[in-house]
Design a protein around this motif. Structure first.
Motif, PDB file in Angstrom:
ATOM      1  N   GLY A   1       0.774  -1.314   0.095  1.00 47.77           N
ATOM      2  CA  GLY A   1      -0.069  -0.122  -0.042  1.00 47.77           C
ATOM      3  C   GLY A   1       0.689   1.276   0.035  1.00 47.77           C
ATOM      4  N   GLY A   2       2.089   1.128  -0.097  1.00 44.82           N
ATOM      5  CA  GLY A   2       3.139   2.400  -0.095  1.00 44.82           C
ATOM      6  C   GLY A   2       3.004   3.032  -1.506  1.00 44.82           C
TER       7      GLY A   2
ATOM      8  N   LEU B   1       7.603  11.454  -7.210  1.00 48.43           N
ATOM      9  CA  LEU B   1       8.778  11.773  -7.827  1.00 48.43           C
ATOM     10  C   LEU B   1       9.255  13.201  -7.526  1.00 48.43           C
ATOM     11  CD1 LEU B   1      10.552  11.427 -10.459  1.00 48.43           C
ATOM     12  CD2 LEU B   1       8.623  12.579 -11.777  1.00 48.43           C
ATOM     13  N   VAL B   2      10.285  13.577  -7.183  1.00 50.20           N
ATOM     14  CA  VAL B   2      10.889  14.831  -6.765  1.00 50.20           C
ATOM     15  C   VAL B   2      11.823  15.338  -7.901  1.00 50.20           C
ATOM     16  CG1 VAL B   2      12.272  15.900  -4.976  1.00 50.20           C
ATOM     17  CG2 VAL B   2      10.751  13.818  -4.442  1.00 50.20           C
TER      18      VAL B   2
ATOM     19  N   ASP C   1       6.701   7.711   0.095  1.00 54.39           N
ATOM     20  CA  ASP C   1       6.032   8.506   1.127  1.00 54.39           C
ATOM     21  C   ASP C   1       5.928   8.170   2.504  1.00 54.39           C
ATOM     22  OD1 ASP C   1       5.335  10.531  -1.042  1.00 54.39           O
ATOM     23  OD2 ASP C   1       3.723   9.241  -1.803  1.00 54.39           O
ATOM     24  N   LEU C   2       6.877   8.249   3.282  1.00 49.12           N
ATOM     25  CA  LEU C   2       6.840   7.676   4.658  1.00 49.12           C
ATOM     26  C   LEU C   2       6.154   8.630   5.587  1.00 49.12           C
ATOM     27  CD1 LEU C   2      10.511   6.347   4.762  1.00 49.12           C
ATOM     28  CD2 LEU C   2       8.223   5.203   4.030  1.00 49.12           C
TER      29      LEU C   2
END
Length: 124
Positions: free
Chosen positions: A9-10, A14-15, A23-24
């Motif tokens: 589900g993580g 993109l940076v 996305d923690l």
């Protein structure tokens, strides 16, 4: 092909450097309400017990630990101050007779109690 993180589900973002970062979000069970002693414990863990600090942080238990430590320290302070004042006969009668003497004695008791709390709960 999805990564294990994506299958659980993580998501990734993109940076601007062209890299995808996970996305923690650390979910804390409690809202922080700790004060002086919790902050002192946090600083101690960061500086002297970095493994424990990282473990608590990554498992989402840091805030709970700091809240509990702060609460326990305040309870212990109240108990120690009350017991020391009783043993030294520092009471309202002394306060009425010699206010400055009472203030000095209570400050000494408070400082001694805090030293005990710091060694038992904060810097352990």
């Amino acid at each position: 092909m999805q990564s294990l993180y994506e299958r659980m589900g993580g998501t990734y973002t993109l940076v601007e450097d062209g890299m995808y970062y996970p996305d923690l979000v650390l979910s804390e069970g409690q809202e922080p309400h700790y004060g002086k002693y919790g902050r002192m414990r946090k600083t101690f863990l960061k500086e002297h017990r970095s493994g424990l600090y990282s473990s608590l942080l990554l498992t989402g238990k840091l805030t709970t630990h700091l809240n509990e430590t702060d609460d326990a320290a305040h309870e212990r302070m109240e108990l120690l101050i009350r017991q020391m004042a009783e043993r030294q006969h520092i009471d309202e009668a002394l306060k009425a007779r010699d206010q400055m003497g009472w203030v000095g004695a209570m400050n000494n008791i408070r400082n001694a109690a805090e030293e005990i709390v710091l060694s038992e709960l904060i810097y352990d």
